[in-house]
Design a protein around this motif. Sequence first.
Motif, PDB file in Angstrom:
ATOM      1  N   GLN A  45      -0.887 -41.051   3.153  1.00  0.00           N
ATOM      2  CA  GLN A  45       0.296 -41.330   4.209  1.00  0.00           C
ATOM      3  C   GLN A  45       0.581 -42.790   4.358  1.00  0.00           C
ATOM      4  OE1 GLN A  45       2.446 -39.180   6.056  1.00  0.00           O
ATOM      5  NE2 GLN A  45       3.194 -41.083   6.644  1.00  0.00           N
ATOM      6  N   LEU A  46       1.519 -43.435   3.871  1.00  0.00           N
ATOM      7  CA  LEU A  46       2.074 -44.853   3.853  1.00  0.00           C
ATOM      8  C   LEU A  46       3.371 -45.051   5.056  1.00  0.00           C
ATOM      9  CD1 LEU A  46       1.872 -47.456   2.446  1.00  0.00           C
ATOM     10  CD2 LEU A  46       3.944 -46.617   1.336  1.00  0.00           C
ATOM     11  N   ARG A  47       2.961 -45.928   5.796  1.00  0.00           N
ATOM     12  CA  ARG A  47       3.882 -46.372   6.779  1.00  0.00           C
ATOM     13  C   ARG A  47       4.294 -47.765   6.679  1.00  0.00           C
ATOM     14  NH1 ARG A  47       2.635 -44.557  12.715  1.00  0.00           N
ATOM     15  NH2 ARG A  47       3.635 -42.897  11.907  1.00  0.00           N
ATOM     16  N   VAL A  48       5.325 -48.035   6.523  1.00  0.00           N
ATOM     17  CA  VAL A  48       6.000 -49.377   6.397  1.00  0.00           C
ATOM     18  C   VAL A  48       6.596 -49.880   7.751  1.00  0.00           C
ATOM     19  CG1 VAL A  48       7.156 -51.141   5.096  1.00  0.00           C
ATOM     20  CG2 VAL A  48       6.028 -49.352   3.914  1.00  0.00           C
ATOM     21  N   THR A  49       6.323 -50.927   8.265  1.00  0.00           N
ATOM     22  CA  THR A  49       6.953 -51.534   9.405  1.00  0.00           C
ATOM     23  C   THR A  49       7.771 -52.874   9.435  1.00  0.00           C
ATOM     24  OG1 THR A  49       5.324 -50.472  10.736  1.00  0.00           O
ATOM     25  CG2 THR A  49       6.674 -52.215  11.933  1.00  0.00           C
ATOM     26  N   HIS A  50       9.104 -52.916   9.601  1.00  0.00           N
ATOM     27  CA  HIS A  50       9.720 -54.178   9.449  1.00  0.00           C
ATOM     28  C   HIS A  50       9.201 -55.142  10.506  1.00  0.00           C
ATOM     29  CE1 HIS A  50      13.044 -56.833   9.528  1.00  0.00           C
ATOM     30  NE2 HIS A  50      13.458 -56.242   8.488  1.00  0.00           N
ATOM     31  N   THR A  51       8.677 -56.409  10.050  1.00  0.00           N
ATOM     32  CA  THR A  51       8.073 -57.312  11.000  1.00  0.00           C
ATOM     33  C   THR A  51       9.133 -57.678  12.201  1.00  0.00           C
ATOM     34  OG1 THR A  51       8.376 -59.015   9.482  1.00  0.00           O
ATOM     35  CG2 THR A  51       6.234 -58.030   9.419  1.00  0.00           C
ATOM     36  N   THR A  52      10.379 -57.884  11.872  1.00  0.00           N
ATOM     37  CA  THR A  52      11.365 -58.351  12.759  1.00  0.00           C
ATOM     38  C   THR A  52      11.980 -57.371  13.696  1.00  0.00           C
ATOM     39  OG1 THR A  52      11.955 -60.159  11.163  1.00  0.00           O
ATOM     40  CG2 THR A  52      13.429 -59.685  12.975  1.00  0.00           C
ATOM     41  N   THR A  53      12.307 -56.183  13.250  1.00  0.00           N
ATOM     42  CA  THR A  53      13.037 -54.877  13.919  1.00  0.00           C
ATOM     43  C   THR A  53      12.028 -54.004  14.523  1.00  0.00           C
ATOM     44  OG1 THR A  53      13.356 -53.804  12.296  1.00  0.00           O
ATOM     45  CG2 THR A  53      15.238 -55.368  12.708  1.00  0.00           C
ATOM     46  N   GLY A  54      10.669 -54.010  13.784  1.00  0.00           N
ATOM     47  CA  GLY A  54       9.931 -52.847  14.337  1.00  0.00           C
ATOM     48  C   GLY A  54      10.181 -51.695  14.089  1.00  0.00           C
ATOM     49  N   ASN A  55      11.526 -51.439  12.932  1.00  0.00           N
ATOM     50  CA  ASN A  55      11.664 -49.905  12.578  1.00  0.00           C
ATOM     51  C   ASN A  55      10.694 -49.670  11.394  1.00  0.00           C
ATOM     52  OD1 ASN A  55      13.976 -49.805  13.900  1.00  0.00           O
ATOM     53  ND2 ASN A  55      15.287 -50.748  12.632  1.00  0.00           N
ATOM     54  N   GLU A  56      10.312 -48.456  11.336  1.00  0.00           N
ATOM     55  CA  GLU A  56       9.393 -47.787  10.544  1.00  0.00           C
ATOM     56  C   GLU A  56       9.834 -46.734   9.823  1.00  0.00           C
ATOM     57  OE1 GLU A  56       5.431 -48.217  13.791  1.00  0.00           O
ATOM     58  OE2 GLU A  56       6.435 -46.430  13.269  1.00  0.00           O
ATOM     59  N   LYS A  57       9.252 -46.738   8.387  1.00  0.00           N
ATOM     60  CA  LYS A  57       9.500 -45.444   7.416  1.00  0.00           C
ATOM     61  C   LYS A  57       8.152 -45.009   7.032  1.00  0.00           C
ATOM     62  CE  LYS A  57      13.859 -46.302   5.628  1.00  0.00           C
ATOM     63  NZ  LYS A  57      15.041 -46.380   4.602  1.00  0.00           N
ATOM     64  N   ASP A  58       8.104 -43.807   6.873  1.00  0.00           N
ATOM     65  CA  ASP A  58       6.943 -43.256   6.321  1.00  0.00           C
ATOM     66  C   ASP A  58       7.067 -42.371   5.107  1.00  0.00           C
ATOM     67  OD1 ASP A  58       5.312 -43.622   8.852  1.00  0.00           O
ATOM     68  OD2 ASP A  58       5.975 -41.785   9.906  1.00  0.00           O
ATOM     69  N   ARG A  59       5.984 -42.479   4.380  1.00  0.00           N
ATOM     70  CA  ARG A  59       6.098 -41.781   3.024  1.00  0.00           C
ATOM     71  C   ARG A  59       4.795 -41.393   2.580  1.00  0.00           C
ATOM     72  NH1 ARG A  59       8.653 -45.319  -1.129  1.00  0.00           N
ATOM     73  NH2 ARG A  59      10.627 -44.290  -0.481  1.00  0.00           N
ATOM     74  N   LEU A  60       4.753 -39.868   1.958  1.00  0.00           N
ATOM     75  CA  LEU A  60       3.530 -39.368   1.413  1.00  0.00           C
ATOM     76  C   LEU A  60       3.745 -40.050  -0.138  1.00  0.00           C
ATOM     77  CD1 LEU A  60       3.277 -35.887   2.503  1.00  0.00           C
ATOM     78  CD2 LEU A  60       1.675 -37.608   3.099  1.00  0.00           C
ATOM     79  N   GLN A  61       2.458 -40.473  -0.433  1.00  0.00           N
ATOM     80  CA  GLN A  61       2.381 -40.919  -1.785  1.00  0.00           C
ATOM     81  C   GLN A  61       1.260 -40.109  -2.687  1.00  0.00           C
ATOM     82  OE1 GLN A  61       1.745 -45.133  -1.495  1.00  0.00           O
ATOM     83  NE2 GLN A  61       3.746 -45.440  -2.220  1.00  0.00           N
ATOM     84  N   TYR A  62       1.541 -39.660  -3.852  1.00  0.00           N
ATOM     85  CA  TYR A  62       0.730 -38.554  -4.587  1.00  0.00           C
ATOM     86  C   TYR A  62       0.104 -39.675  -5.637  1.00  0.00           C
ATOM     87  CZ  TYR A  62       3.157 -35.340  -1.859  1.00  0.00           C
ATOM     88  OH  TYR A  62       3.900 -34.617  -0.879  1.00  0.00           O
ATOM     89  N   MET A  63      -1.173 -39.705  -5.974  1.00  0.00           N
ATOM     90  CA  MET A  63      -1.722 -40.393  -7.075  1.00  0.00           C
ATOM     91  C   MET A  63      -2.649 -39.450  -7.758  1.00  0.00           C
ATOM     92  SD  MET A  63      -4.917 -42.984  -6.762  1.00  0.00           S
ATOM     93  CE  MET A  63      -5.871 -41.666  -6.362  1.00  0.00           C
ATOM     94  N   LEU A  64      -2.647 -39.786  -9.044  1.00  0.00           N
ATOM     95  CA  LEU A  64      -3.711 -39.232 -10.106  1.00  0.00           C
ATOM     96  C   LEU A  64      -4.280 -40.567 -10.759  1.00  0.00           C
ATOM     97  CD1 LEU A  64      -1.362 -36.587 -12.162  1.00  0.00           C
ATOM     98  CD2 LEU A  64      -3.362 -36.259 -10.370  1.00  0.00           C
ATOM     99  N   GLY A  65      -5.698 -40.444 -11.041  1.00  0.00           N
ATOM    100  CA  GLY A  65      -6.337 -41.233 -11.682  1.00  0.00           C
ATOM    101  C   GLY A  65      -7.621 -41.083 -12.230  1.00  0.00           C
ATOM    102  N   VAL A  66      -8.027 -42.192 -12.827  1.00  0.00           N
ATOM    103  CA  VAL A  66      -9.516 -41.826 -13.464  1.00  0.00           C
ATOM    104  C   VAL A  66     -10.744 -42.687 -12.660  1.00  0.00           C
ATOM    105  CG1 VAL A  66      -8.711 -41.221 -15.859  1.00  0.00           C
ATOM    106  CG2 VAL A  66      -9.081 -43.587 -15.261  1.00  0.00           C
ATOM    107  N   ARG A  67     -11.893 -42.427 -12.953  1.00  0.00           N
ATOM    108  CA  ARG A  67     -13.036 -43.033 -12.352  1.00  0.00           C
ATOM    109  C   ARG A  67     -14.143 -43.207 -13.397  1.00  0.00           C
ATOM    110  NH1 ARG A  67     -15.150 -40.274  -6.838  1.00  0.00           N
ATOM    111  NH2 ARG A  67     -12.701 -40.189  -6.606  1.00  0.00           N
ATOM    112  N   THR A  68     -15.012 -44.244 -13.032  1.00  0.00           N
ATOM    113  CA  THR A  68     -16.211 -44.305 -13.965  1.00  0.00           C
ATOM    114  C   THR A  68     -17.305 -45.012 -13.572  1.00  0.00           C
ATOM    115  OG1 THR A  68     -16.942 -44.533 -16.312  1.00  0.00           O
ATOM    116  CG2 THR A  68     -15.413 -46.346 -15.407  1.00  0.00           C
ATOM    117  N   GLY A  69     -18.494 -44.902 -13.505  1.00  0.00           N
ATOM    118  CA  GLY A  69     -19.612 -45.740 -12.880  1.00  0.00           C
ATOM    119  C   GLY A  69     -21.019 -45.316 -13.314  1.00  0.00           C
ATOM    120  N   TYR A  70     -21.709 -45.823 -12.709  1.00  0.00           N
ATOM    121  CA  TYR A  70     -23.305 -45.465 -12.829  1.00  0.00           C
ATOM    122  C   TYR A  70     -23.932 -45.009 -11.378  1.00  0.00           C
ATOM    123  CZ  TYR A  70     -23.122 -47.510 -17.325  1.00  0.00           C
ATOM    124  OH  TYR A  70     -22.671 -47.900 -18.757  1.00  0.00           O
TER     125      TYR A  70
END
Length: 88
Positions: A13-38
Motif C-alpha cells: 500500500q503506497l501513499r504519496v503526499t504532496h509536501t506543499t498542499t498536503g494532498n494525498e494519493k493511495d495506490r496498491l502496488q503488486y510485485m513479483l521477484g526472486v530471492r537467494t541467500g544462505y
Amino acid sequence: MVFFAGVDGGVTQLRVTHTTTGNEKDRLQYMLGVRTGYRWSTGLGNLFVTPWIGFGYVLNADDIEIDGDMYESSAFTPFPTIHVGWKF
C-alpha cells in the motif's frame, strides 16, 4: 550452511503526499521477484543467521501526479536483509 533460492510476490500500500498542499494519493502496488541467500548455523544450539537478497519487479509502477507535480515510481526493488532466528 544451506543455500536457497526462490520466488516471491507481494502487495504494498503506497501513499504519496504532496509536501506543499498536503494532498494525498493511495495506490496498491503488486510485485513479483526472486530471492537467494544462505542459512548458517551459529554453533549455539538452534540459533541461525540467514543473509539474503531479493530483487522485485513492480508490475504497476506508474508515476503519480498530484497538483501538477510528478512523483516517479521505480519498477525495480532490491531488498537485502539478514534474519536471525531459532530453529524449532
